[in-house]
Design an enzyme around this catalytic site. Sequence first.
Site, PDB file in Angstrom:
ATOM      1  N   LEU A 132       0.871  -1.171   0.000  1.00 41.00           N
ATOM      2  CA  LEU A 132       0.000   0.000   0.000  1.00 41.00           C
ATOM      3  C   LEU A 132       0.907   1.220   0.000  1.00 41.00           C
ATOM      4  O   LEU A 132       1.988   1.196   0.596  1.00 41.00           O
ATOM      5  CB  LEU A 132      -0.903   0.033   1.241  1.00 41.00           C
ATOM      6  N   ASP A 133       0.490   2.282  -0.658  1.00 39.39           N
ATOM      7  CA  ASP A 133       1.283   3.503  -0.659  1.00 39.39           C
ATOM      8  C   ASP A 133       1.436   4.028   0.766  1.00 39.39           C
ATOM      9  O   ASP A 133       0.624   3.727   1.655  1.00 39.39           O
ATOM     10  CB  ASP A 133       0.617   4.577  -1.522  1.00 39.39           C
ATOM     11  N   ARG A 134       2.446   4.843   0.964  1.00 39.17           N
ATOM     12  CA  ARG A 134       2.770   5.350   2.293  1.00 39.17           C
ATOM     13  C   ARG A 134       1.558   5.924   3.019  1.00 39.17           C
ATOM     14  O   ARG A 134       1.330   5.650   4.204  1.00 39.17           O
ATOM     15  CB  ARG A 134       3.849   6.434   2.163  1.00 39.17           C
ATOM     16  N   ARG A 164      -5.264   5.753  -7.810  1.00 38.13           N
ATOM     17  CA  ARG A 164      -4.934   7.183  -7.882  1.00 38.13           C
ATOM     18  C   ARG A 164      -4.773   7.625  -9.338  1.00 38.13           C
ATOM     19  O   ARG A 164      -5.280   8.687  -9.742  1.00 38.13           O
ATOM     20  CB  ARG A 164      -3.671   7.456  -7.077  1.00 38.13           C
TER      21      ARG A 164
END
Length: 354
Positions: free
Chosen positions: A141-143, A240
């Site tokens: 997962l992105d930060r 995104r």
Amino acid sequence: MNDQSITEITREATIPDAAAGRRLDAVLAELFPEFSRARLQRWLKEGALTVNGTSPRGRVAVKGGEQVRITATQSEEGVVEPEPIPLEIVYEDEALLVINKPAGLVVHPGAGNAAGTLQNALLHHDARLGGLPRGGIVHRLDRDTTGLMVVAKTLQAHTHLVEQLQARTVGREYLALVTGTFTAGGKVDAPIGRHPRDRLRMAVQEAGKPAVTHYRIDTRFPAHTLLRCKLESGRTHQIRVHMAHLHHPIVGDSLYGGRLRMPGGVESVPAPEGPWPPRKGDIEPPTVADCLRWFRRQALHAETLTLVHPARGETLSWSVDLPTDYAGLLEALTAHRAVVEEAEAEERNRGWRP
């Protein structure tokens, strides 16, 4: 931990028929996403990775149906150190664990993030994970994306979970708050690749990897929409990028969202109680506009995870609530919607004549 650790790696896979004509190195990267392309190329040259018993060049075209086998030792210099970072564990057994990742936690060490990552936390939780690729992490997962992640605790579980991801049988549903309004759900089927000029970003590109995102409406607001998104693929920044491609970027996404767009009327609508601080230099309570300005990460949350247990074969599913900041932002937008609806009702009543 020691400065050097050696892990025995054994993997087998069959190149799918649908990959016929593509470059071997690209196909290998998809078959074994837990390893970098550079490492796979090195194993090809060393003979540790074979295709039908041979070690061809990475640029050759595959035919489909070839048998790939990796028998290698993985030596890691500067091994990731365990760190006592708190983990919210949703589920754990002998084969896997499921965590609820908070915002701000990087998944594994990389450029600019040598420590303080999820991988460091996992090694502190269970030192045996040091014998698995990336501490058992099979997807990212992105930060600043929150929510559910699965981590393998054995090599067999790791292989099984990676195969499920490749077969697209892992169910992942995200809550994405986007700018603008939708009239209906839909699907984005648009390939994603590295941005041609900005190496930090991804972009929809004809030559990119296939990427499909399904979305449906959860909640409508006057100038925003809360979507439920399901992934068929797992490309970097996929939701995104796809939402920005639709010209409905995710709220708070500084990389793909551009300038913050403020809906009308939010400067005067008081925000409900929440995690946001008061306005600087002002004793007045925050408004909905303040809440939107304060929320400075992408409003993306991995709410639900479904998979087949790698040892028991049963289908398991987990869900987690939104984090406090995200839930508070939705409450603020709900307050704004109530004001807008009340104003619209008054306008309709003024225009009514008995």
